[in-house]
Design an enzyme around this catalytic site. Structure first.
Site, PDB file in Angstrom:
ATOM      1  N   ASP A 170       0.853  -1.169   0.000  1.00 12.11           N
ATOM      2  CA  ASP A 170       0.000   0.000   0.000  1.00 12.11           C
ATOM      3  C   ASP A 170       0.901   1.234   0.000  1.00 12.11           C
ATOM      4  O   ASP A 170       1.987   1.190   0.556  1.00 12.11           O
ATOM      5  CB  ASP A 170      -0.787  -0.061   1.322  1.00 12.11           C
ATOM      6  CG  ASP A 170      -2.202   0.377   1.126  1.00 12.11           C
ATOM      7  OD1 ASP A 170      -2.465   1.025   0.115  1.00 12.11           O
ATOM      8  OD2 ASP A 170      -3.025   0.071   2.005  1.00 12.11           O
ATOM      9  N   SER A 171       0.454   2.330  -0.594  1.00 10.36           N
ATOM     10  CA  SER A 171       1.322   3.504  -0.741  1.00 10.36           C
ATOM     11  C   SER A 171       1.419   4.351   0.518  1.00 10.36           C
ATOM     12  O   SER A 171       2.244   5.241   0.609  1.00 10.36           O
ATOM     13  CB  SER A 171       0.794   4.393  -1.857  1.00 10.36           C
ATOM     14  OG  SER A 171      -0.424   4.983  -1.439  1.00 10.36           O
ATOM     15  N   GLN A 223      -9.702   6.700  -9.054  1.00  5.27           N
ATOM     16  CA  GLN A 223     -10.521   7.384  -8.051  1.00  5.27           C
ATOM     17  C   GLN A 223     -11.742   7.986  -8.748  1.00  5.27           C
ATOM     18  O   GLN A 223     -11.978   7.717  -9.926  1.00  5.27           O
ATOM     19  CB  GLN A 223      -9.682   8.455  -7.331  1.00  5.27           C
ATOM     20  CG  GLN A 223      -8.613   7.875  -6.387  1.00  5.27           C
ATOM     21  CD  GLN A 223      -9.202   7.230  -5.132  1.00  5.27           C
ATOM     22  OE1 GLN A 223     -10.408   7.284  -4.880  1.00  5.27           O
ATOM     23  NE2 GLN A 223      -8.344   6.590  -4.342  1.00  5.27           N
ATOM     24  N   ASP A 230      -7.980  -7.274  -1.008  1.00  5.91           N
ATOM     25  CA  ASP A 230      -7.360  -7.351   0.307  1.00  5.91           C
ATOM     26  C   ASP A 230      -8.370  -6.805   1.289  1.00  5.91           C
ATOM     27  O   ASP A 230      -9.165  -5.927   0.940  1.00  5.91           O
ATOM     28  CB  ASP A 230      -6.088  -6.494   0.389  1.00  5.91           C
ATOM     29  CG  ASP A 230      -6.429  -5.027   0.614  1.00  5.91           C
ATOM     30  OD1 ASP A 230      -6.869  -4.380  -0.354  1.00  5.91           O
ATOM     31  OD2 ASP A 230      -6.313  -4.542   1.752  1.00  5.91           O
ATOM     32  N   CYS A 273     -13.816 -27.470   6.427  1.00  4.38           N
ATOM     33  CA  CYS A 273     -12.548 -26.748   6.538  1.00  4.38           C
ATOM     34  C   CYS A 273     -11.423 -27.687   6.964  1.00  4.38           C
ATOM     35  O   CYS A 273     -11.603 -28.515   7.855  1.00  4.38           O
ATOM     36  CB  CYS A 273     -12.705 -25.620   7.551  1.00  4.38           C
ATOM     37  SG  CYS A 273     -11.272 -24.546   7.606  1.00  4.38           S
ATOM     38  N   CYS A 329      -8.462 -26.516   8.087  1.00  5.57           N
ATOM     39  CA  CYS A 329      -7.490 -25.757   8.894  1.00  5.57           C
ATOM     40  C   CYS A 329      -7.241 -26.486  10.211  1.00  5.57           C
ATOM     41  O   CYS A 329      -7.961 -27.413  10.586  1.00  5.57           O
ATOM     42  CB  CYS A 329      -7.979 -24.332   9.141  1.00  5.57           C
ATOM     43  SG  CYS A 329      -9.090 -24.161  10.558  1.00  5.57           S
ATOM     44  N   CYS A 355     -10.200 -26.520  12.705  1.00  2.75           N
ATOM     45  CA  CYS A 355     -11.320 -27.413  12.393  1.00  2.75           C
ATOM     46  C   CYS A 355     -10.940 -28.887  12.406  1.00  2.75           C
ATOM     47  O   CYS A 355     -11.784 -29.734  12.705  1.00  2.75           O
ATOM     48  CB  CYS A 355     -11.921 -27.041  11.040  1.00  2.75           C
ATOM     49  SG  CYS A 355     -12.749 -25.446  11.078  1.00  2.75           S
ATOM     50  N   HIS A 388      -8.304 -20.160  10.664  1.00  2.00           N
ATOM     51  CA  HIS A 388      -9.555 -20.656  10.091  1.00  2.00           C
ATOM     52  C   HIS A 388     -10.165 -19.643   9.108  1.00  2.00           C
ATOM     53  O   HIS A 388     -10.577 -20.013   8.002  1.00  2.00           O
ATOM     54  CB  HIS A 388     -10.581 -20.976  11.188  1.00  2.00           C
ATOM     55  CG  HIS A 388     -11.947 -21.141  10.638  1.00  2.00           C
ATOM     56  ND1 HIS A 388     -12.370 -22.302  10.037  1.00  2.00           N
ATOM     57  CD2 HIS A 388     -12.977 -20.245  10.506  1.00  2.00           C
ATOM     58  CE1 HIS A 388     -13.602 -22.135   9.575  1.00  2.00           C
ATOM     59  NE2 HIS A 388     -13.986 -20.902   9.844  1.00  2.00           N
TER      60      HIS A 388
HETATM   61 ZN   LIG Z   1     -11.287 -24.116   9.816  1.00  2.89          ZN
END
Ligand SMILES: [Zn+2]
Length: 387
Positions: free
Chosen positions: A93-94, A190, A267, A305, A307, A310, A336
């Site tokens: 990011d600037s 913009q 993002d 999931c 992860c 989970c 997660h």
């Molecule tokens: Zn998860």
């Protein structure tokens, strides 16, 4: 493989696109979600954990890194990739958005912005040239233009003046940018929610010529409907072969609707911030794990999931960690939530490639509209295949 920076289309569905972003630090399938690593860390995550979710590119922030530890120190330590142990692409990011958010702590003029550090009050100055130099020192794969982002709602004249100044700054950023193979600089479109101003901004930026184009100044309180209509008026004007990045967006539903409107990169702090405040994203909306109903629930957060939270832990354990203010709670839940966002993007991406985006989008929206899984529904057999 050549190291020139480029986006290559793989498939399209209406205005939605699947492709690959080739960079000096590797190739990223798009559409893609970039976890936010503001100060050189994705909060509460090791970089191995970030990688394990399938993230291909992360974000860093000029404003925060210039104040601490300082861009020159990062450069001396081998650049941001080495400093934070992320060899993949990094977009920085600037600093424009953060500096503009400082309110009374900043003074804006036609040349740049003078501001006081939120850390120790020390005076600093950012100009288009300085922001571009800092991003070079950090070794950003993708450098963003330094721009002004007016708060909405604002009068059309105010938005027009601000946008035109950002376009003059964009020309100065391009002048200051050191071109290297596989590296890129994105211009930021913009113009608020005014279609004519957005079109003028696209003409100004494509006239200068950038490797990619970002859509800035949205998700600042205008609401999803205005955001989508602004995208409808903007993305068709961007050259098809250029990657498009919608800054600071958003909810899972925002991401889906924006991909359908031709956006490739996103993002947002939502999944990481929610992970630190006990809010879990799932295929069926969000859960607040502090809620007492999870206290004796032995099921995982999501049956879909893979992860660590989970596959190894119950909702009851996560509930306990947050109630006890244990640091492992934010760690597991951030993991997660990032895993969910990456799974969401992979699913959308494969649907574009397979030509089934419409059905997939309908399935996602129908699931989001449902309540949490009932115990006998878990695990669900009908999830669409995700690579
Ligand atoms: Zn998860």
């Amino acid at each position: 493989m050549s190291t020139s920076f480029r986006w290559v289309e793989q498939a399209r569905s209406g205005r939605a696109r699947a492709g690959h972003l080739h960079t000096a630090h590797g190739t990223v399938p798009t559409p893609t979600f970039m976890p936010v690593g503001t100060v050189g860390t994705v909060k509460a995550m090791t970089m191995d954990a970030v990688r394990s979710t399938g993230a291909g590119i992360v974000l860093g922030n000029t404003y925060h890194l210039m104040l601490r530890p300082g861009a020159e120190r990062v450069r001396a330590l081998g650049g941001l990739h080495r400093f934070m142990d992320w060899p993949g692409p990094i977009l920085t990011d600037s600093g424009g958005f953060q500096v503009m958010s400082l309110g009374p702590l900043r003074k804006l003029d036609q040349d740049g912005v003078t501001f006081s550090s939120h850390i120790d009050g020390s005076k600093h100055r950012l100009t288009p040239e300085r922001s571009t130099d800092i991003q070079h020192a950090l070794d950003a794969t993708i450098t963003m233009c330094f721009d002004e982002c007016p708060a909405l709602p604002a009068a059309p004249e105010v938005i027009a003046q601000s946008m035109r100044m950002s376009m003059r700054w964009a020309a100065r950023c391009r002048e200051a940018f050191v071109q290297r193979p596989g590296y890129a600089q994105y211009g930021i479109i913009q113009g608020g929610t005014e279609p004519e101003l957005r079109a003028e901004s696209v003409r100004a930026l494509t006239g200068i010529g950038f490797e990619g184009y970002a859509i800035g100044g949205l998700a600042v309180g205008e609401g999803q409907e205005l955001m989508f209509s602004t995208l409808d008026a903007t993305t068709p004007l961007i050259p098809w072969d250029s990657p498009r990045y919608l800054m600071g967006v958003g909810t899972p539903d925002d991401l889906l609707g924006s991909v359908e409107r031709g956006v490739d990169m996103f993002d947002c702090v939502m999944p990481t911030r929610a992970g630190r405040t006990a809010r879990a994203y799932t295929e069926r909306g969000t859960l607040n794990l502090r809620n007492a109903r999870h206290a004796v629930d032995s099921r995982p957060i999501s049956p879909h999931c893979d992860c660590l939270a989970c596959t190894r832990h119950s909702r009851a354990y996560l509930h306990h960690l947050f109630r006890a203010n244990e640091i492992l709670g934010p760690m597991l839940l951030t993991w997660h939530n990032l895993a969910y966002y990456q799974r969401l993007m992979r699913g959308i991406r494969s649907a574009i490639v397979e030509g089934s985006l419409e059905a997939h989008a309908a399935w996602l929206r129908a699931q989001w509209a449902m309540e949490d899984w009932t115990p006998d529904e878990m695990p669900l057999p009908d999830i669409p295949p995700v690579p």
